[in-house]
Design a protein around this motif. Structure first.
Motif, PDB file in Angstrom:
ATOM      1  N   THR A 189       1.072  -1.459  -0.411  1.00 39.06           N
ATOM      2  CA  THR A 189       0.222  -0.099  -0.176  1.00 39.06           C
ATOM      3  C   THR A 189       1.175   1.234   0.176  1.00 39.06           C
ATOM      4  OG1 THR A 189      -0.125   0.160   2.045  1.00 39.06           O
ATOM      5  CG2 THR A 189      -1.602  -1.527   1.076  1.00 39.06           C
ATOM      6  N   TRP A 232      -7.063  -8.460   2.191  1.00 44.08           N
ATOM      7  CA  TRP A 232      -7.017  -7.097   2.777  1.00 44.08           C
ATOM      8  C   TRP A 232      -9.018  -6.697   3.593  1.00 44.08           C
ATOM      9  CZ3 TRP A 232      -4.036  -3.726  -0.762  1.00 44.08           C
ATOM     10  CH2 TRP A 232      -2.789  -4.074  -0.832  1.00 44.08           C
ATOM     11  N   ALA A 234      -6.946  -0.608  -4.482  1.00 41.52           N
ATOM     12  CA  ALA A 234      -5.836  -1.188  -3.683  1.00 41.52           C
ATOM     13  C   ALA A 234      -5.269  -2.884  -4.853  1.00 41.52           C
ATOM     14  CB  ALA A 234      -6.844  -2.249  -2.314  1.00 41.52           C
TER      15      ALA A 234
END
Length: 431
Positions: A30, A150, A166
């Motif tokens: 990320t 996630w 993402a």
């Protein structure tokens, strides 16, 4: 934003320049944007410092091979900015960075929050296997499966834009830096050291986190003397993204009420003054540690030198994997135990640990020798070892083609069959 030398990190600031500094660290794969929805509220009372991991979010691709190295780059960045002391909140990989800082540099941290973290992230084999998949297939297989790791299924279905965001974050990460981070997590294990963390700590986890879930969080709380647990319902691994308001509220409460005064008043940092409040988070009942860490047993010296057994078992596990080594040691008995001891000391502690060749080169030599000797069983697990040591399937093919010239076509034919099967097993992404 920042110019980024090799020994520092890409960063940005938000909030008043004269406020205490609060660091927010990202998860592997990320960028600092995972914290975007907490910034408006947190920046009212803190000077928010966010950073990107190497090769993430457009940051320069300077791989770092350990959590300690990333922590060192973070401190170098803060030193250059004149930030001697700070609060710290980190998610997953950055949670490990926070733990590392609290253990090695406690004078720098006023308060700590670790989110979706663990004193040991899975097993070394799991992360080295992920590195093999990325090295062979790139980051796309990891990116495509990141939402299921996630987020909860309901959130992923209801928020397709965030889910796609993402996926794209992972796809745009530098593969070499991602592999290096996997190696760093494979080597991270501070279970025996948690009792040395002296900073007030919030351990925060999503109730549905299947990566580092409530069990790992309770291990942290049981081991850290001044720690409290917060379980966020309806959230998985990337809990600051899935439940931003709940995480923001918990961080505000923690850093407003558990900011440890500086050891040295000359640092210039001031504790945040707040009226005493009733603790919002209850301390859970004592939980037994997941594993007992035994002190190392001293080995005898051989020929006046330190016994190479400890170095050998470490290298053997790193190259062949814990599962293989555990099977070999478990099957040893009175008859074969001395042989296991012998190869650990001399093959792995004396030869594989020598600095004259890197592990990639040693894998090339080993594969060739095994082809020449017709040792196909050992060729199978050394093909896996070669992938772990950084050889690609194309490079392994070239080694076997070279061996065909000097060791013979029949031997290479058998070797190709074995290596082909191993490479298929090791590099096929798990959906």
């Amino acid at each position: 934003m920042s110019e980024t030398p090799m020994n520092t990190l890409q960063y940005r600031f938000d909030g008043p320049e004269d406020a205490p500094v609060l660091i927010l660290g990202p998860s592997l794969g990320t960028t600092w944007h995972m914290w975007d929805r907490q910034i408006p509220e947190l920046s009212k009372n803190w000077r928010i410092f966010r950073f990107d991991l190497p090769g993430h979010g457009g940051a320069p691709a300077y791989p770092a091979g350990s959590v300690a190295e990333i922590a060192g780059r973070l401190l170098a960045t803060l030193d250059g900015l004149g930030v001697p002391r700070f609060g710290y909140a980190g998610c997953a990989f950055s949670g490990a960075i926070g733990i590392e800082l609290a253990l090695r540099h406690p004078e720098r941290i006023a308060s700590l929050a670790v989110i979706a973290a663990s004193p040991r992230f899975g097993t070394p084999d799991e992360f080295r296997q992920r590195g093999v998949i990325v090295r062979t297939n790139g980051l796309d297989p990891i990116a495509r499966t990141s939402p299921e790791r996630w987020f909860t299924g309901g959130f992923a279905a209801a928020q397709p834009a965030i889910t796609e965001w993402a996926v794209q974050m992972v796809r745009t990460t530098d593969p070499g830096c991602y592999i290096a981070a996997c190696e760093a997590l494979a080597a991270f294990d501070v279970r025996a050291e948690l009792g040395h963390i002296g900073v007030p700590t919030l351990v925060l986890v999503g109730s549905d986190d299947q990566v580092t879930g409530p069990a790992e969080a309770r291990t942290l709380v049981a081991g850290i003397p001044d720690a409290r647990l917060a379980v966020v319902p309806g959230a998985s691994h990337l809990v600051p993204v899935e439940q931003p308001a709940a995480v923001m509220d918990l961080l505000v409460r923690h850093f407003s009420t558990a900011w440890q005064p500086a050891y040295d008043s000359t640092t210039g940092q001031m504790a945040i003054q707040a009226a005493p409040v009733k603790p919002a988070l209850a301390t859970p009942p004592p939980v037994a540690p997941v594993a007992e860490i035994s002190p190392p047993v001293a080995q005898p010296e051989v020929l006046g030198r330190p016994d190479p057994y400890d170095a050998g078992i470490k290298v053997r596990r790193e190259v062949l994997g814990d599962a293989h080594v555990d099977r070999a040691l478990a099957s040893a008995d009175e008859f074969s135990g001395d042989f296991q001891d012998f190869i650990t000391r001399y093959a792995w502690g004396e030869i594989w640990d020598r600095p004259g060749l890197d592990r990639r080169s040693r894998s090339c030599v080993t594969l060739t020798a095994l082809v020449a000797g017709g040792h196909l069983d050992e060729l199978a697990f050394h093909t896996r070892a070669a992938l772990r040591n950084g050889l690609t399937p194309v490079e392994i093919k070239e080694v076997l083609l070279q061996a065909a010239v000097y060791c013979g076509v029949p031997a290479a034919n058998s070797a190709f069959k074995v290596a082909q099967q191993v490479i298929r097993e090791e590099t096929t992404p798990t959906e």
